[in-house]
Structures are given as C-alpha cells and as structure tokens.
Write a protein that holds these residues in place. Structure first.
Motif, PDB file in Angstrom:
ATOM      1  N   PHE A 104      -3.334 -10.582   8.054  1.00  0.00           N
ATOM      2  CA  PHE A 104      -3.990  -9.289   7.937  1.00  0.00           C
ATOM      3  C   PHE A 104      -5.456  -9.363   8.348  1.00  0.00           C
ATOM      4  CE2 PHE A 104      -0.376  -8.520   5.045  1.00  0.00           C
ATOM      5  CZ  PHE A 104       0.036  -7.278   5.497  1.00  0.00           C
ATOM      6  N   MET A 105      -6.004 -10.583   8.450  1.00  0.00           N
ATOM      7  CA  MET A 105      -7.389 -10.759   8.865  1.00  0.00           C
ATOM      8  C   MET A 105      -7.543 -10.782  10.389  1.00  0.00           C
ATOM      9  SD  MET A 105      -8.615 -10.996   5.822  1.00  0.00           S
ATOM     10  CE  MET A 105      -7.981 -11.408   4.169  1.00  0.00           C
ATOM     11  N   LEU A 106      -6.442 -10.805  11.112  1.00  0.00           N
ATOM     12  CA  LEU A 106      -6.505 -10.869  12.578  1.00  0.00           C
ATOM     13  C   LEU A 106      -7.261  -9.695  13.209  1.00  0.00           C
ATOM     14  CD1 LEU A 106      -2.927 -12.198  13.486  1.00  0.00           C
ATOM     15  CD2 LEU A 106      -5.095 -13.450  13.592  1.00  0.00           C
ATOM     16  N   PRO A 107      -7.113  -8.458  12.700  1.00  0.00           N
ATOM     17  CA  PRO A 107      -7.881  -7.352  13.282  1.00  0.00           C
ATOM     18  C   PRO A 107      -9.395  -7.531  13.200  1.00  0.00           C
ATOM     19  CG  PRO A 107      -6.063  -6.503  11.983  1.00  0.00           C
ATOM     20  CD  PRO A 107      -6.130  -7.978  11.719  1.00  0.00           C
ATOM     21  N   ALA A 108      -9.850  -8.417  12.302  1.00  0.00           N
ATOM     22  CA  ALA A 108     -11.283  -8.687  12.172  1.00  0.00           C
ATOM     23  C   ALA A 108     -11.741  -9.767  13.151  1.00  0.00           C
ATOM     24  CB  ALA A 108     -11.609  -9.114  10.744  1.00  0.00           C
ATOM     25  N   ASN A 109     -10.869 -10.086  14.131  1.00  0.00           N
ATOM     26  CA  ASN A 109     -11.160 -11.085  15.167  1.00  0.00           C
ATOM     27  C   ASN A 109     -11.298 -12.498  14.612  1.00  0.00           C
ATOM     28  OD1 ASN A 109     -11.151  -9.222  17.323  1.00  0.00           O
ATOM     29  ND2 ASN A 109     -13.261  -8.629  16.867  1.00  0.00           N
ATOM     30  N   LEU A 110     -10.623 -12.760  13.504  1.00  0.00           N
ATOM     31  CA  LEU A 110     -10.555 -14.117  12.965  1.00  0.00           C
ATOM     32  C   LEU A 110      -9.238 -14.738  13.421  1.00  0.00           C
ATOM     33  CD1 LEU A 110     -11.759 -13.508   9.298  1.00  0.00           C
ATOM     34  CD2 LEU A 110     -13.090 -14.428  11.194  1.00  0.00           C
ATOM     35  N   PRO A 111      -9.285 -15.872  14.095  1.00  0.00           N
ATOM     36  CA  PRO A 111      -8.049 -16.487  14.605  1.00  0.00           C
ATOM     37  C   PRO A 111      -7.281 -17.216  13.510  1.00  0.00           C
ATOM     38  CG  PRO A 111      -9.922 -17.849  15.182  1.00  0.00           C
ATOM     39  CD  PRO A 111     -10.484 -16.618  14.521  1.00  0.00           C
ATOM     40  N   PHE A 112      -5.975 -17.266  13.664  1.00  0.00           N
ATOM     41  CA  PHE A 112      -5.126 -18.042  12.757  1.00  0.00           C
ATOM     42  C   PHE A 112      -5.137 -19.503  13.214  1.00  0.00           C
ATOM     43  CE2 PHE A 112      -1.036 -19.920  11.617  1.00  0.00           C
ATOM     44  CZ  PHE A 112      -0.966 -19.611  10.264  1.00  0.00           C
ATOM     45  N   LEU A 199     -18.045 -16.055   2.640  1.00  0.00           N
ATOM     46  CA  LEU A 199     -17.173 -15.135   3.382  1.00  0.00           C
ATOM     47  C   LEU A 199     -17.880 -14.609   4.623  1.00  0.00           C
ATOM     48  CD1 LEU A 199     -15.365 -12.989   0.654  1.00  0.00           C
ATOM     49  CD2 LEU A 199     -14.271 -14.284   2.479  1.00  0.00           C
ATOM     50  N   ILE A 200     -19.142 -14.249   4.461  1.00  0.00           N
ATOM     51  CA  ILE A 200     -19.926 -13.737   5.588  1.00  0.00           C
ATOM     52  C   ILE A 200     -20.099 -14.819   6.645  1.00  0.00           C
ATOM     53  CG2 ILE A 200     -22.184 -12.849   6.297  1.00  0.00           C
ATOM     54  CD1 ILE A 200     -22.382 -11.541   3.514  1.00  0.00           C
ATOM     55  N   VAL A 201     -20.432 -16.026   6.199  1.00  0.00           N
ATOM     56  CA  VAL A 201     -20.617 -17.135   7.138  1.00  0.00           C
ATOM     57  C   VAL A 201     -19.317 -17.433   7.889  1.00  0.00           C
ATOM     58  CG1 VAL A 201     -21.121 -19.618   7.329  1.00  0.00           C
ATOM     59  CG2 VAL A 201     -22.479 -18.183   5.793  1.00  0.00           C
ATOM     60  N   THR A 202     -18.192 -17.385   7.174  1.00  0.00           N
ATOM     61  CA  THR A 202     -16.891 -17.621   7.810  1.00  0.00           C
ATOM     62  C   THR A 202     -16.655 -16.640   8.948  1.00  0.00           C
ATOM     63  OG1 THR A 202     -15.943 -18.450   5.741  1.00  0.00           O
ATOM     64  CG2 THR A 202     -14.387 -17.719   7.431  1.00  0.00           C
ATOM     65  N   GLY A 203     -16.970 -15.372   8.706  1.00  0.00           N
ATOM     66  CA  GLY A 203     -16.804 -14.362   9.736  1.00  0.00           C
ATOM     67  C   GLY A 203     -17.699 -14.580  10.938  1.00  0.00           C
ATOM     68  N   THR A 204     -18.959 -15.012  10.680  1.00  0.00           N
ATOM     69  CA  THR A 204     -19.926 -15.171  11.775  1.00  0.00           C
ATOM     70  C   THR A 204     -19.651 -16.399  12.629  1.00  0.00           C
ATOM     71  OG1 THR A 204     -21.461 -16.306  10.278  1.00  0.00           O
ATOM     72  CG2 THR A 204     -21.755 -13.918  10.553  1.00  0.00           C
ATOM     73  N   VAL A 205     -18.767 -17.287  12.189  1.00  0.00           N
ATOM     74  CA  VAL A 205     -18.364 -18.421  13.035  1.00  0.00           C
ATOM     75  C   VAL A 205     -17.655 -17.910  14.277  1.00  0.00           C
ATOM     76  CG1 VAL A 205     -16.862 -20.446  13.208  1.00  0.00           C
ATOM     77  CG2 VAL A 205     -18.184 -20.057  11.119  1.00  0.00           C
ATOM     78  N   PHE A 206     -16.916 -16.810  14.105  1.00  0.00           N
ATOM     79  CA  PHE A 206     -16.090 -16.276  15.197  1.00  0.00           C
ATOM     80  C   PHE A 206     -16.569 -14.924  15.729  1.00  0.00           C
ATOM     81  CE2 PHE A 206     -13.383 -18.818  12.356  1.00  0.00           C
ATOM     82  CZ  PHE A 206     -12.940 -19.778  13.245  1.00  0.00           C
TER      83      PHE A 206
END
Length: 208
Positions: A104-112, A199-206
C-alpha cells in the motif's frame, strides 16, 4: 544472570540484550534499504547514514535505561524452545502478510521491499502513541500475543505479526518501565517523535 548485589540497581545483561535485539531490527531495516539501492535519490546514501546514526543514538540511550531497570517484562521470553512446524508456517504467513500490506506504500514512490520499513515504523509509531497513555496495557498486549503458549498456525501467525509490528516499541517500553513518571513520559514522547522523524527520513531516501 546479574550478580545479586547489583541486580536491584543495575544489570549489564539487560542492556546487552536490548542492544542485541534492537540492533537486529536495525540490521534488517538496513538490508531492506540496500535491496533498493538503485532507487535511492542522489542524497539517498546520506539519508540512510542519518537513519542509522539516529537509530544507534536512540538504542544506546535506551540501553542505559535497560541496564538500570533490571526488573521488567515477562520472563517466559527467556525460555528456549525448538521451533515447531506450525511456528515456521505461522512465521512465513506473517512475513507474507506484512509484505502484502506494505504494498500500500507503493503509491508514495517507495519501492518494495523497502516499503516494509515504512510499515514497521508506522505500526510501531501507533503502538508508541498508545503506550504513552496506556504503558502497562501495551506491554501486556504484546506479551499476551508473543509469550503465551501457542499451538496452532493462527496463534503463531499473530505472534510474529505482533513481533514485526510492535517489537521495537515493546523493548523500548520495557526499558522505560519502572522509571519515575515524569521521566518515563518524557522519553516515551521522545521515542514517539523519533519514530515520526525516522518515517520522514525513510521517505526522503527515495522521494522528496
């Protein structure tokens, strides 16, 4: 075991156990980041280093609390038992369900599978928020799911879902257990803020 003379006041074994368990969680997260290294932004490596450094600082801080707060938690978790066939199946199901939910996190441009990191941090964040108000209840709920006598595949599935979704929060809450109320709440809120920042840092990696 800690020496009887110091057991009431300090126990280094508790601190080492805390370091081992929380660093295991961190190593798994680093591995999940590494799988998707090709998808990192140009500053992704710096963000991952920040993630690791901040995590280690928090681990060291709470390991100190674990050392000075030896009487804590359900002692059944120290019992070693052979992993049964049902437990292996329950573990695999829990991992598969966690992986599917993370999609469900894929739409946020986070890869699996790095989406699993975001999911684990999110669920621990919710558990940490609940723990600020209902500290003892949060610990008891985790122990009920993880340390009870499990027999069926369903029991083991719930056990490993609880471990995946809230074990980080559980170990931190155990480290804080028994501290003076004001200090306890202060560091419980600090942990909550830490998870939100990670959580924010995790998102900013990608992504930006």
């Amino acid at each position: 075991m800690c020496p009887k003379i110091v057991k009431k006041y300090i126990c280094l074994n508790n601190g080492f156990r805390f370091l081992l368990k929380t660093n295991t969680i961190l190593i798994i997260m680093i591995a999940l980041f590494g799988v998707n290294k090709d998808a990192w932004r140009s500053v992704g490596e710096d963000k991952v280093i920040t993630f690791i450094f901040t995590f280690e600082c928090l681990i060291i801080l709470f390991s100190i609390f674990a050392c000075i707060n030896p009487e804590r938690g359900n002692k059944r978790h120290r019992e070693k038992k052979r992993i049964s066939k049902n437990e292996w199946i329950g573990m695999v199901i829990a991992i598969l369900l966690t992986s599917l939910l993370s999609l469900f996190m894929l739409p946020a441009n986070l890869p699996f599978p790095s989406t699993v990191i975001f999911l684990i941090l999110s669920t621990n964040l919710l558990a940490a928020f609940y723990s600020v108000i209902f500290h003892k209840v949060a610990i008891e709920i985790y122990e009920l799911n993880v340390f009870k006598e499990n027999k069926s595949i369903t029991d083991y599935t719930f056990k490993y879902i609880a471990i995946l979704f809230s074990s980080l929060n559980y170990y931190v809450q155990l480290a804080l257990k028994g501290l003076p109320l004001i200090i306890h709440k202060l560091f419980a809120i600090l942990f909550l803020i830490f998870l939100a920042m990670q959580l924010i840092v995790t998102g900013t990696v990608f992504t930006y």
